[in-house]
Motif scaffolding. Structure first.
Motif, PDB file in Angstrom:
ATOM      1  N   PRO A  93      84.970 -15.895  51.494  1.00  0.00           N
ATOM      2  CA  PRO A  93      83.453 -16.596  50.325  1.00  0.00           C
ATOM      3  C   PRO A  93      83.823 -17.178  49.101  1.00  0.00           C
ATOM      4  CG  PRO A  93      84.449 -13.864  49.915  1.00  0.00           C
ATOM      5  CD  PRO A  93      85.091 -15.306  51.455  1.00  0.00           C
ATOM      6  N   ARG A  94      83.026 -18.011  49.087  1.00  0.00           N
ATOM      7  CA  ARG A  94      83.218 -18.684  47.422  1.00  0.00           C
ATOM      8  C   ARG A  94      83.199 -18.251  46.391  1.00  0.00           C
ATOM      9  NH1 ARG A  94      79.543 -24.614  47.885  1.00  0.00           N
ATOM     10  NH2 ARG A  94      80.343 -24.953  50.067  1.00  0.00           N
ATOM     11  N   ASN A  95      83.153 -16.753  46.169  1.00  0.00           N
ATOM     12  CA  ASN A  95      82.910 -15.878  45.045  1.00  0.00           C
ATOM     13  C   ASN A  95      84.717 -15.958  45.174  1.00  0.00           C
ATOM     14  OD1 ASN A  95      82.694 -13.876  47.133  1.00  0.00           O
ATOM     15  ND2 ASN A  95      81.257 -13.201  45.699  1.00  0.00           N
ATOM     16  N   GLN A  96      85.379 -15.795  46.116  1.00  0.00           N
ATOM     17  CA  GLN A  96      86.630 -15.278  46.111  1.00  0.00           C
ATOM     18  C   GLN A  96      87.496 -16.862  45.354  1.00  0.00           C
ATOM     19  OE1 GLN A  96      88.206 -14.133  49.738  1.00  0.00           O
ATOM     20  NE2 GLN A  96      90.827 -14.817  48.453  1.00  0.00           N
ATOM     21  N   PHE A  97      86.561 -17.837  45.003  1.00  0.00           N
ATOM     22  CA  PHE A  97      87.697 -19.012  44.761  1.00  0.00           C
ATOM     23  C   PHE A  97      87.088 -19.681  43.663  1.00  0.00           C
ATOM     24  CE2 PHE A  97      86.164 -20.074  48.406  1.00  0.00           C
ATOM     25  CZ  PHE A  97      86.159 -21.703  47.882  1.00  0.00           C
ATOM     26  N   GLU A  98      87.774 -20.574  42.738  1.00  0.00           N
ATOM     27  CA  GLU A  98      87.442 -21.832  42.281  1.00  0.00           C
ATOM     28  C   GLU A  98      88.024 -23.143  42.533  1.00  0.00           C
ATOM     29  OE1 GLU A  98      88.273 -20.614  37.560  1.00  0.00           O
ATOM     30  OE2 GLU A  98      86.944 -19.412  38.994  1.00  0.00           O
ATOM     31  N   PHE A  99      87.688 -24.512  42.043  1.00  0.00           N
ATOM     32  CA  PHE A  99      88.353 -25.097  42.040  1.00  0.00           C
ATOM     33  C   PHE A  99      88.774 -25.264  40.030  1.00  0.00           C
ATOM     34  CE2 PHE A  99      86.848 -26.200  45.620  1.00  0.00           C
ATOM     35  CZ  PHE A  99      87.909 -26.700  46.714  1.00  0.00           C
ATOM     36  N   GLN A 100      89.972 -25.908  39.765  1.00  0.00           N
ATOM     37  CA  GLN A 100      89.630 -25.983  38.529  1.00  0.00           C
ATOM     38  C   GLN A 100      90.490 -27.921  38.049  1.00  0.00           C
ATOM     39  OE1 GLN A 100      92.411 -23.606  36.812  1.00  0.00           O
ATOM     40  NE2 GLN A 100      90.672 -21.347  36.906  1.00  0.00           N
TER      41      GLN A 100
ATOM     42  N   ILE B 228      92.165 -30.641  48.392  1.00  0.00           N
ATOM     43  CA  ILE B 228      90.914 -30.042  47.553  1.00  0.00           C
ATOM     44  C   ILE B 228      90.270 -29.837  49.283  1.00  0.00           C
ATOM     45  CG2 ILE B 228      88.359 -30.145  46.364  1.00  0.00           C
ATOM     46  CD1 ILE B 228      89.635 -31.509  44.446  1.00  0.00           C
ATOM     47  N   ALA B 229      90.315 -31.220  49.891  1.00  0.00           N
ATOM     48  CA  ALA B 229      89.714 -30.818  51.433  1.00  0.00           C
ATOM     49  C   ALA B 229      89.891 -30.234  52.383  1.00  0.00           C
ATOM     50  CB  ALA B 229      89.681 -32.691  51.868  1.00  0.00           C
ATOM     51  N   SER B 230      92.191 -29.932  52.281  1.00  0.00           N
ATOM     52  CA  SER B 230      92.650 -28.968  52.390  1.00  0.00           C
ATOM     53  C   SER B 230      91.881 -27.751  52.546  1.00  0.00           C
ATOM     54  CB  SER B 230      94.125 -29.038  52.892  1.00  0.00           C
ATOM     55  OG  SER B 230      94.587 -29.913  53.378  1.00  0.00           O
TER      56      SER B 230
ATOM     57  N   PHE C 211      89.929 -24.980  55.354  1.00  0.00           N
ATOM     58  CA  PHE C 211      91.116 -23.569  55.070  1.00  0.00           C
ATOM     59  C   PHE C 211      89.444 -22.787  55.250  1.00  0.00           C
ATOM     60  CE2 PHE C 211      93.230 -20.006  53.868  1.00  0.00           C
ATOM     61  CZ  PHE C 211      94.513 -20.131  54.855  1.00  0.00           C
ATOM     62  N   VAL C 212      88.866 -22.684  53.746  1.00  0.00           N
ATOM     63  CA  VAL C 212      87.900 -21.420  53.674  1.00  0.00           C
ATOM     64  C   VAL C 212      86.882 -21.318  55.053  1.00  0.00           C
ATOM     65  CG1 VAL C 212      88.254 -21.064  50.994  1.00  0.00           C
ATOM     66  CG2 VAL C 212      86.916 -22.536  51.653  1.00  0.00           C
ATOM     67  N   GLN C 213      86.503 -22.472  54.718  1.00  0.00           N
ATOM     68  CA  GLN C 213      85.324 -22.485  56.240  1.00  0.00           C
ATOM     69  C   GLN C 213      86.424 -21.405  57.425  1.00  0.00           C
ATOM     70  OE1 GLN C 213      83.475 -26.347  56.873  1.00  0.00           O
ATOM     71  NE2 GLN C 213      81.978 -25.331  58.185  1.00  0.00           N
ATOM     72  N   LYS C 214      86.907 -21.730  58.155  1.00  0.00           N
ATOM     73  CA  LYS C 214      87.749 -22.200  59.199  1.00  0.00           C
ATOM     74  C   LYS C 214      87.813 -20.250  58.871  1.00  0.00           C
ATOM     75  CE  LYS C 214      92.036 -22.344  61.760  1.00  0.00           C
ATOM     76  NZ  LYS C 214      93.395 -22.616  61.771  1.00  0.00           N
TER      77      LYS C 214
ATOM     78  N   MET D 176      99.848 -26.205  49.462  1.00  0.00           N
ATOM     79  CA  MET D 176      98.963 -24.817  50.359  1.00  0.00           C
ATOM     80  C   MET D 176      99.497 -23.793  50.730  1.00  0.00           C
ATOM     81  SD  MET D 176      96.352 -26.958  50.646  1.00  0.00           S
ATOM     82  CE  MET D 176      95.712 -25.566  52.147  1.00  0.00           C
ATOM     83  N   ARG D 177     100.803 -23.398  51.028  1.00  0.00           N
ATOM     84  CA  ARG D 177     101.361 -22.170  51.555  1.00  0.00           C
ATOM     85  C   ARG D 177     100.695 -21.007  50.220  1.00  0.00           C
ATOM     86  NH1 ARG D 177     105.903 -24.999  53.252  1.00  0.00           N
ATOM     87  NH2 ARG D 177     107.199 -24.414  51.013  1.00  0.00           N
ATOM     88  N   ILE D 178     101.354 -21.349  49.503  1.00  0.00           N
ATOM     89  CA  ILE D 178     100.548 -20.051  48.436  1.00  0.00           C
ATOM     90  C   ILE D 178      99.259 -19.943  48.163  1.00  0.00           C
ATOM     91  CG2 ILE D 178     102.427 -20.200  46.970  1.00  0.00           C
ATOM     92  CD1 ILE D 178     101.853 -21.688  45.055  1.00  0.00           C
ATOM     93  N   ILE D 179      98.513 -21.123  48.243  1.00  0.00           N
ATOM     94  CA  ILE D 179      96.840 -21.128  48.375  1.00  0.00           C
ATOM     95  C   ILE D 179      96.338 -20.081  49.213  1.00  0.00           C
ATOM     96  CG2 ILE D 179      95.048 -22.758  48.357  1.00  0.00           C
ATOM     97  CD1 ILE D 179      96.263 -24.448  46.918  1.00  0.00           C
ATOM     98  N   GLU D 180      97.150 -20.664  50.613  1.00  0.00           N
ATOM     99  CA  GLU D 180      96.596 -19.678  51.559  1.00  0.00           C
ATOM    100  C   GLU D 180      97.088 -18.553  51.658  1.00  0.00           C
ATOM    101  OE1 GLU D 180      98.077 -21.741  55.085  1.00  0.00           O
ATOM    102  OE2 GLU D 180      96.748 -23.322  54.561  1.00  0.00           O
TER     103      GLU D 180
END
Length: 304
Positions: free
Chosen positions: A242-249, A229-231, A235-238, A206-210
């Motif tokens: 924008p959703r175009n800056q990340f993706e789930f894999q 995924i929930a975290s 985080f991105v909402q808070k 989570m640290r490196i994601i943030e």
């Protein structure tokens, strides 16, 4: 304790050259066909098309690593080039993932870089992106060194950072602006270089994601963990990311319902699709990651 023992068994098996060689003759067995999309480019492209139709984007990975001859490395390079050409011709939405030990990294560094450049030139022709997969810790620094060299010429290349390594957070900071795929890690590493406890790996993840998201860099969050995924969603909402800056894999064959659900929610959901006859090492690492995967494999085996 039992989970640790089984993990070690599968990780050791993944590095066994004799078993890997035998597996190429066996074909996709023991449930591997559920997580590996066949052994040809054609079978892989077909799977990408099916997933694209469901709203999922993909990354293809021609399985193989730690080659020991130039001929093998050249063949692997040419195969990756043909894969990119096939994706371009088919018009599918898919990137490519490569392992540099498959392209001759352990033979000669400059030889490997030349092979990478050939692949990246082809990808550039089709406006595509190539992800350099991260391998074991012994190859981490040289992988990042080559990445930086390639980025001087190519902007269509990124790599992977593994959160179980102590160095991960500093690497992410130094790679600001480069598209990264962030994972927990699947190799067996020494306590001298990597966290051994799941809680510590998760916290660092989570640290490196943030860190990467807040730097404004494109971030691929590769996880099947619904809590992670929930975290990330929270985080991105808070932070108004924008959703175009990340993706789930996620990996092909795992948590398909969640993959489809994320896509329907409007998130970019990328499925990592391995293919080819050099499947054994990849499959053993998947079995080592989670005890549940063993039951998954046995179910696939006995359903044949």
């Amino acid at each position: 304790m039992l989970a640790d023992v089984s993990k070690n068994i599968f990780l050791h098996a993944s590095n066994n050259k004799a078993l890997n060689k035998a597996a190429k003759k066996w074909g996709l067995r023991f449930g591997a066909s559920q997580v590996v999309a066949g052994d040809t480019i054609k079978s892989a492209i077909k799977k990408v098309q099916e997933l694209n139709e469901k709203g999922l984007v993909c990354t293809l990975d021609h399985l193989g690593e730690f080659v020991s001859s130039r001929i093998e490395a050249i063949e692997a390079t040419e195969y990756n080039v043909r894969t990119l050409e096939a994706m371009g011709s088919a018009g599918v939405n898919s990137n490519l993932s490569v392992k540099m030990t498959q392209l001759g990294l352990d033979i000669d560094r400059n030889f490997c870089v030349q092979n990478m450049c050939l692949i990246l030139e082809t990808a550039k022709k089709y406006n595509n992106f190539v992800r350099i997969d991260m391998e074991d810790h012994a190859h981490c620094q040289i992988t990042l060194d080559i990445l930086r060299e390639l980025r001087e010429t190519y902007d269509n290349v990124g790599t992977v950072i593994q959160s179980y390594l102590y160095r991960a957070e500093q690497d992410v900071k130094e790679l600001k602006g480069i598209p990264l795929r962030l994972v927990k890690g699947a190799y067996q590493e020494s306590p001298s270089v990597a966290y051994q406890e799941k809680e510590e790996v998760d916290e660092n993840y989570m640290r490196i994601i943030e860190e990467h998201l807040l730097s404004g860099s494109y971030t691929a969050i590769a996880s099947h963990d619904h809590r992670i995924i929930a975290s990330v969603k929270e985080f991105v909402q808070k932070h108004n990311i924008p959703r175009n800056q990340f993706e789930f894999q996620m990996l092909y064959g795992f948590r398909t319902d969640m993959q489809l659900s994320l896509a329907k929610e409007g998130y970019t959901m990328r499925v990592y699709i391995p293919f080819g006859n050099d499947w054994f090492g990849y499959f053993m690492r998947r079995l080592a990651e989670r005890p549940q995967n063993i039951a998954f494999a046995l179910k696939g085996f006995f359903s044949k």
